[in-house]
Design an enzyme around this catalytic site. Sequence first.
Site, PDB file in Angstrom:
ATOM      1  N   HIS A 139       0.899   3.964   9.400  1.00 32.37           N
ATOM      2  CA  HIS A 139       1.762   4.851   9.911  1.00 32.37           C
ATOM      3  C   HIS A 139       1.143   5.412  11.240  1.00 32.37           C
ATOM      4  CE1 HIS A 139      -1.289   7.927   8.187  1.00 32.37           C
ATOM      5  NE2 HIS A 139      -1.199   8.655   9.268  1.00 32.37           N
ATOM      6  N   ASP A 158      -1.173   1.725   3.571  1.00 32.85           N
ATOM      7  CA  ASP A 158      -1.089   2.233   4.622  1.00 32.85           C
ATOM      8  C   ASP A 158      -2.325   1.840   5.554  1.00 32.85           C
ATOM      9  OD1 ASP A 158      -0.135   3.869   6.453  1.00 32.85           O
ATOM     10  OD2 ASP A 158      -1.052   5.487   5.871  1.00 32.85           O
ATOM     11  N   GLY A 161      -4.372  12.875  13.786  1.00 32.01           N
ATOM     12  CA  GLY A 161      -4.918  12.181  14.985  1.00 32.01           C
ATOM     13  C   GLY A 161      -6.143  11.413  14.431  1.00 32.01           C
ATOM     14  N   ASN A 162      -6.765  11.998  13.324  1.00 31.37           N
ATOM     15  CA  ASN A 162      -7.773  11.183  12.657  1.00 31.37           C
ATOM     16  C   ASN A 162      -7.351  10.148  11.861  1.00 31.37           C
ATOM     17  OD1 ASN A 162      -9.784  14.163  12.315  1.00 31.37           O
ATOM     18  ND2 ASN A 162     -10.813  12.256  13.044  1.00 31.37           N
ATOM     19  N   SER A 163      -6.187   9.954  11.446  1.00 38.54           N
ATOM     20  CA  SER A 163      -5.534   8.997  10.544  1.00 38.54           C
ATOM     21  C   SER A 163      -5.898   7.469  11.359  1.00 38.54           C
ATOM     22  CB  SER A 163      -4.066   9.135  10.688  1.00 38.54           C
ATOM     23  OG  SER A 163      -3.613   9.943   9.940  1.00 38.54           O
ATOM     24  N   GLY A 167       4.493  -9.645 -14.054  1.00 36.27           N
ATOM     25  CA  GLY A 167       5.974  -9.401 -14.387  1.00 36.27           C
ATOM     26  C   GLY A 167       6.192  -8.666 -15.554  1.00 36.27           C
ATOM     27  N   VAL A 168       5.454  -7.452 -15.750  1.00 37.70           N
ATOM     28  CA  VAL A 168       5.752  -6.543 -17.061  1.00 37.70           C
ATOM     29  C   VAL A 168       5.799  -5.227 -16.393  1.00 37.70           C
ATOM     30  CG1 VAL A 168       4.442  -8.014 -18.540  1.00 37.70           C
ATOM     31  CG2 VAL A 168       3.184  -6.359 -17.152  1.00 37.70           C
ATOM     32  N   ILE A 206       4.745  -1.492 -17.830  1.00 32.67           N
ATOM     33  CA  ILE A 206       3.860  -0.870 -18.668  1.00 32.67           C
ATOM     34  C   ILE A 206       3.694   0.410 -18.808  1.00 32.67           C
ATOM     35  CG2 ILE A 206       2.355  -2.888 -18.721  1.00 32.67           C
ATOM     36  CD1 ILE A 206       0.858  -1.926 -16.611  1.00 32.67           C
TER      37      ILE A 206
END
Length: 476
Positions: A103, A138, A209-211, A267-268, A270
């Site tokens: 992001h 992310d 800003g720490n992201s 492909g299930v 659950i």
Amino acid sequence: MLALISGVMVLAQVLMAQARPESLAPLAEQVSPAVVNITTTTVIEGRTGPQGIVPEGSPFEDFFREFQDRNRGNGDTPRPRRSSALGSGFVISEDGYIVTNNHVIEEADEIEIEFFPGEGQPVQPLPAKVVGTDPTTDIALLKVEAPMPLKFVTFADSDTARVGDWVVAMGNPLGQGFSVSAGIVSARNRELSGSYDDYIQTDAAINRGNSGGPLFNMDGDVVGVNTAILSPNGGSIGIGFSMASNVVSKVVKQLKDFGETRRGWLGVRIQDVTDDVAEAMGLDAAKGALVTDVPDGPAKDAGMLSGDVILSFDGIEVEDTRGLVRTVGNTEVGKTVRVVVYREGKTETLKVTLGRREEAERQASRSGDDKDAPEQTEKQLLGLSVSVLTEELRGELNVPAGTDGLVIMSVDEASEAWEKGLRAGDVITEAGQQKVAAIADLEARIDEAQEAGRKSLLLLVRRSGEPRFVALNLPE
């Protein structure tokens, strides 16, 4: 007796003092050269009229229209304007690979990397290119071409991090430049809403800003990537989340090798096995993953049935749905694995050749695009009235071209969403760490989270272009 108690208390205080480092300066000096500031620039197409600045009919409308007219130049077309944003990241190799949050750089036209000042460091900011991104976790991988080998840091084994261990967050909070904050690991294995979440919770100060910045252990290795906070006002209140390094390192390797992620796909559909379900089925304990549906895919080809309980996958015991999803996703695409299922009072072993989750999701998306059912344009969900982002709304709210999502039209003032600061005009661009462009997308993320037994859904919300994560509780 009193003397003995006093002695024990003194000894405890001495041990606590020994456990706490006298200063974090040596650690900061060791790792800071590998921490970077990231500046992104996005060109926003100009718009006619003062939309989004003043209400229509306002006495200031003419003033703002004249102001915009002066800024257009001689032509009739409004000038495009440039919007900048700040974030953090860290270098993981001497040849210039850099890790940050998706992001932070999403939809950026230009990305510049500023290095910590010091001997042997690049003096001027360097342009970066995007190697690959993974919106699900992310995480983004960037690359710069530097005139010298860069100082870098390595990933720790996040599974060894203990609650109470000291950690240090570094980055560029609120655009103030390089900064260090310290705290402890507050909790482990936090799940905000994504299928592959494994967050470390920390009370080290993390702000906007720490992201994308690193969370270090006391050895100077990266134990997590600072990603989100819980906050009623957008600022740090001591509840921050860092994606665990064991998740990040796997994603980074795939982005480096392929430019994209390649996760295994069973492909299930659950759900968790509850105590009453276990009793009804004759299971000894409430564990495993109960198969609720088997659409076309690898599991169906291998003979798996609705009602099967998956007990082990590729030799790994399945405790719950979350563990199964992560284990499958970390398994090589195309690998044939043994899956032990509980069926009608006994176990059976199936051999399943895994597909690729990303390809399955693309096919499902294409299939959904073919549906002729009219799309709903507004709905009440999670205390919010959300609407599709039309071109008219985009203009009124000054939402940049290329940004897709759902506009919050109103917020129930008695709801949790209101308490956490969501307001009309905010744009939800992701839910459960997946993009949303239609109301059906948000409903699907809510259904998926509830089916997986999760209690909350993580939203990525943008206000005036600034992103913020907000976790909302799901209805019971």
